[in-house]
Motif scaffolding. Structure first.
Motif, mmCIF file in Angstrom:
data_model
loop_
_atom_site.group_PDB
_atom_site.id
_atom_site.type_symbol
_atom_site.label_atom_id
_atom_site.label_comp_id
_atom_site.label_asym_id
_atom_site.label_seq_id
_atom_site.Cartn_x
_atom_site.Cartn_y
_atom_site.Cartn_z
ATOM 1 N N THR B 33 28.119 -9.092 4.979
ATOM 2 C CA THR B 33 27.524 -7.764 5.191
ATOM 3 C C THR B 33 26.323 -7.554 4.280
ATOM 4 O O THR B 33 25.272 -7.084 4.711
ATOM 5 C CB THR B 33 28.577 -6.680 4.890
ATOM 6 O OG1 THR B 33 29.742 -6.982 5.624
ATOM 7 C CG2 THR B 33 28.083 -5.304 5.293
ATOM 8 N N LEU B 36 23.316 -9.478 5.485
ATOM 9 C CA LEU B 36 22.721 -8.866 6.675
ATOM 10 C C LEU B 36 21.897 -7.641 6.292
ATOM 11 O O LEU B 36 20.755 -7.472 6.729
ATOM 12 C CB LEU B 36 23.836 -8.477 7.643
ATOM 13 C CG LEU B 36 23.423 -8.187 9.078
ATOM 14 C CD1 LEU B 36 22.829 -9.425 9.715
ATOM 15 C CD2 LEU B 36 24.626 -7.720 9.884
ATOM 16 N N VAL B 40 17.752 -7.087 6.607
ATOM 17 C CA VAL B 40 17.130 -5.989 7.360
ATOM 18 C C VAL B 40 16.245 -5.154 6.454
ATOM 19 O O VAL B 40 15.109 -4.819 6.799
ATOM 20 C CB VAL B 40 18.207 -5.112 8.039
ATOM 21 C CG1 VAL B 40 17.589 -3.872 8.649
ATOM 22 C CG2 VAL B 40 18.923 -5.899 9.120
ATOM 23 N N ALA B 43 13.029 -6.933 5.561
ATOM 24 C CA ALA B 43 12.078 -6.924 6.683
ATOM 25 C C ALA B 43 11.385 -5.568 6.775
ATOM 26 O O ALA B 43 10.177 -5.492 6.995
ATOM 27 C CB ALA B 43 12.800 -7.239 7.982
ATOM 28 N N GLN B 44 12.155 -4.503 6.573
ATOM 29 C CA GLN B 44 11.567 -3.162 6.640
ATOM 30 C C GLN B 44 10.589 -2.931 5.496
ATOM 31 O O GLN B 44 9.530 -2.333 5.691
ATOM 32 C CB GLN B 44 12.668 -2.116 6.608
ATOM 33 C CG GLN B 44 13.256 -1.896 7.994
ATOM 34 C CD GLN B 44 13.852 -0.525 8.144
ATOM 35 O OE1 GLN B 44 14.572 -0.088 7.263
ATOM 36 N NE2 GLN B 44 13.574 0.144 9.244
ATOM 37 N N GLN B 46 8.795 -5.132 4.032
ATOM 38 C CA GLN B 46 7.568 -5.886 4.338
ATOM 39 C C GLN B 46 6.726 -5.144 5.368
ATOM 40 O O GLN B 46 5.498 -5.111 5.276
ATOM 41 C CB GLN B 46 7.924 -7.267 4.872
ATOM 42 C CG GLN B 46 8.261 -8.252 3.764
ATOM 43 C CD GLN B 46 8.336 -9.669 4.262
ATOM 44 O OE1 GLN B 46 8.508 -9.882 5.458
ATOM 45 N NE2 GLN B 46 8.229 -10.633 3.377
ATOM 46 N N THR B 47 7.394 -4.536 6.355
ATOM 47 C CA THR B 47 6.653 -3.803 7.387
ATOM 48 C C THR B 47 5.957 -2.587 6.789
ATOM 49 O O THR B 47 4.796 -2.316 7.098
ATOM 50 C CB THR B 47 7.609 -3.364 8.507
ATOM 51 O OG1 THR B 47 8.316 -4.512 8.954
ATOM 52 C CG2 THR B 47 6.867 -2.769 9.671
ATOM 53 N N TYR B 48 6.658 -1.852 5.923
ATOM 54 C CA TYR B 48 6.035 -0.688 5.287
ATOM 55 C C TYR B 48 4.873 -1.112 4.391
ATOM 56 O O TYR B 48 3.872 -0.411 4.278
ATOM 57 C CB TYR B 48 7.071 0.118 4.487
ATOM 58 C CG TYR B 48 7.832 1.065 5.363
ATOM 59 C CD1 TYR B 48 7.230 2.239 5.825
ATOM 60 C CD2 TYR B 48 9.120 0.799 5.774
ATOM 61 C CE1 TYR B 48 7.898 3.107 6.658
ATOM 62 C CE2 TYR B 48 9.802 1.662 6.619
ATOM 63 C CZ TYR B 48 9.186 2.815 7.051
ATOM 64 O OH TYR B 48 9.837 3.664 7.886
ATOM 65 N N ALA B 50 2.975 -3.688 4.995
ATOM 66 C CA ALA B 50 1.861 -3.972 5.918
ATOM 67 C C ALA B 50 1.200 -2.675 6.382
ATOM 68 O O ALA B 50 -0.014 -2.606 6.542
ATOM 69 C CB ALA B 50 2.369 -4.767 7.113
ATOM 70 N N LEU B 51 2.009 -1.648 6.573
ATOM 71 C CA LEU B 51 1.478 -0.351 7.003
ATOM 72 C C LEU B 51 0.583 0.245 5.912
ATOM 73 O O LEU B 51 -0.501 0.765 6.189
ATOM 74 C CB LEU B 51 2.631 0.596 7.319
ATOM 75 C CG LEU B 51 2.272 1.921 7.967
ATOM 76 C CD1 LEU B 51 1.644 1.698 9.326
ATOM 77 C CD2 LEU B 51 3.511 2.792 8.126
ATOM 78 N N ARG B 55 -3.460 1.039 6.096
ATOM 79 C CA ARG B 55 -4.053 2.340 5.759
ATOM 80 C C ARG B 55 -5.149 2.163 4.699
ATOM 81 O O ARG B 55 -6.225 2.752 4.800
ATOM 82 C CB ARG B 55 -2.980 3.287 5.218
ATOM 83 C CG ARG B 55 -2.072 3.808 6.310
ATOM 84 C CD ARG B 55 -1.007 4.695 5.710
ATOM 85 N NE ARG B 55 -0.026 5.074 6.715
ATOM 86 C CZ ARG B 55 1.226 5.356 6.462
ATOM 87 N NH1 ARG B 55 1.674 5.318 5.224
ATOM 88 N NH2 ARG B 55 2.043 5.707 7.432
ATOM 89 N N ARG B 120 -0.553 11.126 4.565
ATOM 90 C CA ARG B 120 -0.111 9.745 4.338
ATOM 91 C C ARG B 120 -1.172 8.883 3.647
ATOM 92 O O ARG B 120 -0.860 7.850 3.076
ATOM 93 C CB ARG B 120 0.239 9.082 5.673
ATOM 94 C CG ARG B 120 1.405 9.702 6.360
ATOM 95 C CD ARG B 120 1.484 9.248 7.796
ATOM 96 N NE ARG B 120 2.286 10.158 8.577
ATOM 97 C CZ ARG B 120 3.286 9.795 9.347
ATOM 98 N NH1 ARG B 120 3.612 8.541 9.447
ATOM 99 N NH2 ARG B 120 3.971 10.672 10.031
ATOM 100 N N PHE B 121 -2.443 9.300 3.772
ATOM 101 C CA PHE B 121 -3.537 8.532 3.183
ATOM 102 C C PHE B 121 -3.891 9.033 1.782
ATOM 103 O O PHE B 121 -4.707 8.430 1.102
ATOM 104 C CB PHE B 121 -4.782 8.619 4.075
ATOM 105 C CG PHE B 121 -4.627 7.908 5.382
ATOM 106 C CD1 PHE B 121 -5.109 6.614 5.555
ATOM 107 C CD2 PHE B 121 -3.982 8.511 6.438
ATOM 108 C CE1 PHE B 121 -4.950 5.952 6.752
ATOM 109 C CE2 PHE B 121 -3.820 7.859 7.655
ATOM 110 C CZ PHE B 121 -4.306 6.586 7.812
#
Lengths: 201, 178
Positions: B33, B36, B40, B43-44, B46-48, B50-51, B55, B120-121
């Motif tokens: 667990t 896992l 996850v 990965a999240q 890393q995505t944030y 990249a976001l 920006r 956000r900026f």
């Protein structure tokens, strides 16, 4: 001796109601914990996928919008969710023709960002008056074969254009803000580009 | 006469799991667990990341575009790098080098028209440097003088979620007209 052995075997082969209930309760507890964990992982993975899609869409849109502005010579008209761009005065007529203009418009009904451009060959190439509203002048051909729409993005919830001059046709710089939606995620795209296709001054 | 030895062992095994077995099974489940969930959340993260990078890059590109939209030479023929006499703010800048030293603090980032960027900026800071530079371009027949424009977008440490602040830089060489 044989009776005892049979009795023991019967006990060993089955479960009492209490044992069964306890086992079921334990299994349902473990099962619900696993299910909620899988749901959370699934939600997280989906949110991650949405966000990645959003980033890709942002980059593609910024690139397209900036390219459209840079290859233009003038902002003809700008309003709520749309902008008319004049690419260049290709025929040196001093007025924009249908083949020379690009309309970028946000459609709030379909939540899409579309661009309208004339194809390479046109049935007729009308000239427009710089002093009149382009929304009115192009209303008859907008969406027709002479001025078809191309979808640049879906799931758009807002498009705002800002200029560096109060008069659109005197502007040299165009800024834009787009709001994009993907699932539960929402984000804004900001960008700016200068008109680069100006006549030599 | 008792039950034969193999059958006794069989009954003992079917009575249930030992405490050790249950503990080992629980540990395996816990590690699976944890792995896992960590995968996850990594990965999240890393995505944030990249976001945030997207920006920051958008902010840097927008300011660089604004600087490059100005003429190279000053209309009043001022030659000093930086804002000229009487140019107190961004609205007064009328050529590329006027932006030297321009900076915006977090929470006050605005576009070329003066409109504040979305919230956000507003976690970033922006600054510009403009430096006279001569570059040698063999294909253009020798040295070319011009200005090197550098836009830096910084994310302060406190707004980067406790991690060290980061910065993104875009540079462009603007050659002087021959």
């Amino acid at each position: 001796m044989r009776m005892v052995s049979r009795y023991k075997r019967r006990r060993a082969n089955g479960l009492t109601l209490i044992e069964l209930m306890l086992a079921l309760a334990g299994m349902s507890l473990v099962g619900s914990a696993v299910a909620s964990m899988l749901l959370a992982v699934s939600y997280g993975t989906q949110a991650d996928k949405n966000l990645r899609g959003l980033i890709t869409k942002q980059m593609a849109l910024r690139s397209r919008l900036s390219a459209a502005v840079r290859e233009s010579a003038m902002v003809l008209e700008q309003g709520d969710g749309y902008v008319f761009l004049w690419g260049a005065d290709a025929d040196d007529s001093g007025t924009p023709n249908l083949s020379e203009i690009t309309l970028v418009e946000f459609d709030s009904d379909t939540r899409t960002l579309n661009t309208y451009r004339a194809p390479a060959t046109l049935a007729s190439d009308p000239a427009y008056d710089l002093a009149l509203a382009f929304t009115t002048q192009t209303a008859g051909v907008k969406g027709s074969a002479d001025f078809p729409a191309t979808r640049w993005a879906s799931d758009v919830s807002g498009f705002v254009v800002t200029l560096d001059h109060a008069t659109a046709q005197s502007a040299r710089m165009l800024g834009y803000r787009l709001t994009l939606v993907a699932g539960d995620e929402q984000d804004e795209v900001v960008g700016a580009a200068a008109l680069r296709n100006l006549e030599d001054e | 006469m008792g039950i034969p030895a193999p059958r006794a062992r069989c009954f003992r095994r079917s009575a249930g799991f030992t405490l050790l077995e249950v503990l080992i099974a629980s540990m395996i489940l816990a590690f699976a667990t944890l792995g896992l969930v960590q995968a996850v959340s990594a990965a999240q993260a890393q995505t944030y990341d990249a976001l945030r990078r997207a920006r920051a890059t958008a902010l840097a590109d927008a300011l660089l575009e604004e600087v490059l939209s100005k003429p190279y030479a000053d209309p009043q023929a001022e030659t000093a790098v930086g804002p000229d006499t009487g140019e107190s703010g961004r609205d007064d800048f009328d050529n590329v080098d006027d932006y030297h030293g321009f900076a915006e603090a977090a929470g006050a980032l605005s576009d070329h028209a003066g409109a504040l960027y979305p919230t956000r900026f507003q976690r970033f800071e922006r600054s510009v440097t403009v430096q006279p530079q001569t570059v040698s371009v063999a294909g253009l027949g020798g040295d070319r003088s011009g200005m090197l424009v550098t836009v830096t977008v910084t994310e302060p440490a406190e707004s980067a979620g406790g991690s060290a602040g980061r910065s993104w830089t875009v540079t462009r060489f603007v050659p002087e007209a021959p």
